[in-house]
Design an enzyme around this catalytic site. Structure first.
Site, PDB file in Angstrom:
ATOM      1  N   SER A 148     -36.868 -70.133   1.379  1.00  0.00           N
ATOM      2  CA  SER A 148     -35.523 -69.718   1.912  1.00  0.00           C
ATOM      3  C   SER A 148     -34.862 -70.946   2.576  1.00  0.00           C
ATOM      4  CB  SER A 148     -35.846 -68.637   3.124  1.00  0.00           C
ATOM      5  OG  SER A 148     -35.592 -67.548   2.017  1.00  0.00           O
ATOM      6  N   SER A 190     -33.097 -67.673   1.274  1.00  0.00           N
ATOM      7  CA  SER A 190     -32.228 -66.875   1.810  1.00  0.00           C
ATOM      8  C   SER A 190     -31.185 -67.363   3.030  1.00  0.00           C
ATOM      9  CB  SER A 190     -33.134 -65.703   2.368  1.00  0.00           C
ATOM     10  OG  SER A 190     -33.771 -66.199   3.616  1.00  0.00           O
ATOM     11  N   LYS A 195     -28.532 -69.052  11.344  1.00  0.00           N
ATOM     12  CA  LYS A 195     -28.646 -67.995  10.604  1.00  0.00           C
ATOM     13  C   LYS A 195     -28.555 -66.700  11.243  1.00  0.00           C
ATOM     14  CE  LYS A 195     -31.988 -66.687   6.664  1.00  0.00           C
ATOM     15  NZ  LYS A 195     -33.252 -67.135   6.288  1.00  0.00           N
TER      16      LYS A 195
END
Ligand SMILES: *[C@@H]1O[C@H](CO)[C@@H](O)[C@H](O)[C@H]1NC(C)=O
Length: 522
Positions: A221, A197, A118
């Site tokens: 997330s 997320s 990420k």
């Protein structure tokens, strides 16, 4: 994801019938299956890839070339990847040479395996670390994030940076959107929510654009995008994985974990990244939870035998509207029992309404306060950066509104955090309340009922786990009437990853629900 918008429930989906018809009527063209010596890379697990390496049926170069090709082919539609590593092929060649030379390193679990991380996780290489925002483009990080160092030590190839809800949704924007990649899309139903997320991490492994990936979670997330993209996500106990070098929201809740296609793959990655880091003192306390011999030993087909699983129907199952999803979970309960688990039904968590409402629990206030303190510290620590504080980020977004904002997408989350004033009396009260809610809530229930885990649908349990620093695992559990995936979540008390892995693996092996997404049409 920040908690002001609670994680969307599995039933919260608009009608997507036309989309689905379009997808299902398309032939399976466009999905090239690269194989060498008859080995098919698509959907291959880490263990299968390692075996193929060993049998000389596959090289890391072929593997990286496959994923780069798939990113090239699919990413303009899916937008799960922000950058690819310009050195990825070079690193693959190096791994292939090490394997050929029978270097001891080549026996490591992730040796030669490409991983996507990420974009809020620092890599000190040719790539940028920006949390999806142009405000951090061109910044230079002091070092690799600790988890990245651990991945490299385990032999992994950092393939690229995954997209995300910008600033891990600290900004509060639609799921999966960041300025640098645009809107990440759900590969199963392109117009459906990919959740966030860690949207890009989940999208990319679901669509076979990487072997495995890393995400981060503050509140939902990892669990939520894993649920929506039909993959496995492990949200570890806070402190089990170091947060050093990760763009923060709050050190009380942030945790780094794997998002992969199978429980076993996720466990390989988890094994690689846990450990004590002197730059994150929470890792010292949590290191007592790391089992001797690692987590792989808990991948037991009989893992569900004798496990006590709690079911909290209200509100987690009572909010589900779609009868097909309700039936799917009743069927899953049956399967869990058949596999030897004891289900303890109709349980209640004390003050669950307060826990799930960040304005009432104090989670929102505490998170806003921490965001300002923790993010300022991270930005100050960069070697070079266009922004040095939360205030600078807000100013950047205003100044470059054309780049960073659209009419609909503001920066309310950042503005709320900027208004906070440190750990004052009100915040202290909120922090105490969060501890109390966890102690009288999940902690008490699990001890009284002698539970090994609580079972809930989708990622709706994320906030209960978030405020206590507790772990959870999402496993694919089905597809709704529109074809949108949903998961099942097994959550437990701190350090219970071994039990949760046994349960998740047992469920996965008994059900094998995950299927790859339909061919993507351009
Ligand atoms: C990182 O950002 C710079 C712009 O600052 C860009 O030129 C470069 O290509 C980016 N790196 C990668 C690997 O995309």
């Amino acid at each position: 994801m920040a908690t002001k918008s609670s994680p969307p429930s599995v039933s919260l989906l608009s009608s997507l019938f036309l989309m689905l018809l379009a997808l299902s009527s398309s032939s399976s063209s466009g999905s090239m299956t690269i194989s060498s010596h008859g080995f098919s890379i698509r959907e291959a697990t880490v263990a299968e890839l390692q075996l193929a390496f060993k049998q000389n049926k596959l090289t890391s170069r072929q593997l990286v070339e496959f994923y780069l090709g798939e990113i090239h082919r699919l990413n303009t539609v899916l937008r799960g990847v922000i950058e690819v590593n310009p050195d990825a092929l070079h690193l693959a060649d190096k791994a292939d040479q090490e394997r050929k030379a029978k270097a001891p390193r080549s026996l490591l679990g992730l040796h030669g395996i490409p991983i996507l991380v990420k974009d809020n996780i620092a890599t000190k290489d040719k790539m940028n670390t920006t949390a999806g925002s142009f405000a951090l483009l061109g910044s230079i990080v002091p070092r690799n994030a600790f988890v990245v160092t651990k991945l490299i030590e385990a032999g992994a190839i950092i393939l690229g940076k995954a997209s995300l809800s910008e600033w891990a949704n600290a900004r509060i924007i639609p799921n999966g959107w960041c300025a640098r990649s645009g809107h990440g899309r759900n590969p199963y139903v392109l117009s459906a929510d990919p959740c966030g997320s860690s949207s890009g991490s989940a999208i990319s492994v679901a669509a076979n654009m990487a072997a495995v990936s890393l995400g981060t979670e503050t509140d939902g997330s990892i669990l939520c995008p894993s649920s929506y993209n039909s993959v496995v996500g492990i949200k570890p106990t806070v402190g089990l994985t170091s947060r050093d070098g990760v763009v923060p929201i709050t050190h009380r809740q942030d945790t780094i974990g794997p998002i992969c296609r199978t429980v076993a793959d996720a466990v390989y990655v988890l094994d690689a990244i846990v450990g004590v880091d002197h730059n994150d003192k929470a890792t010292r306390e949590a290191s007592k939870y790391i089992p001797v011999g690692g987590y792989i030993q808990f991948l037991k087909p009989s893992g569900l035998k004798g496990k006590r699983l709690g079911i909290v129907r209200d509100p987690f199952f009572t909010v589900i509207k779609e009868s097909g999803i309700i039936r799917a979970f009743e069927h899953h309960f049956h399967t869990l029992r058949q596999q030897g688990a004891v289900l303890v039904d109709n349980l209640k968590i004390v003050s669950i309404d307060a826990i799930l409402n960040p304005l009432v629990s104090g989670e929102g206030k505490a998170m806003d306060t921490d965001l300002k303190l923790d993010l300022n510290k991270y930005l100050e620590g960069l070697v070079v950066s266009p922004v040095r504080s939360l205030a600078d980020v807000i100013e950047f977004n205003n100044k470059f509104a054309k780049l960073e904002m659209t009419k609909e997408y503001g920066q309310q989350g950042l503005l709320d955090a900027q208004k906070t004033d440190g750990i004052n009396a009100e915040v202290k009260k909120a922090l105490l309340n969060l501890v109390k809610l966890s102690r009288d809530g999940l902690e008490k229930l699990m001890k009284e009922q002698k539970l090994d885990a609580v079972v809930t649908p989708g990622a709706d349990f994320a906030t209960v786990l978030a405020i206590g620093g507790y772990p959870g695992i999402n496993v694919p559990a089905g597809y709704d009437s529109n074809g949108v995936p949903f998961g099942i979540c097994f959550g437990g008390l701190k350090g219970t990853e071994p039990k949760l892995i046994e349960i998740a693996y047992g469920f996965e092996q008994a059900t094998k629900i995950r299927k790859p997404p339909p061919p993507i049409k351009h």
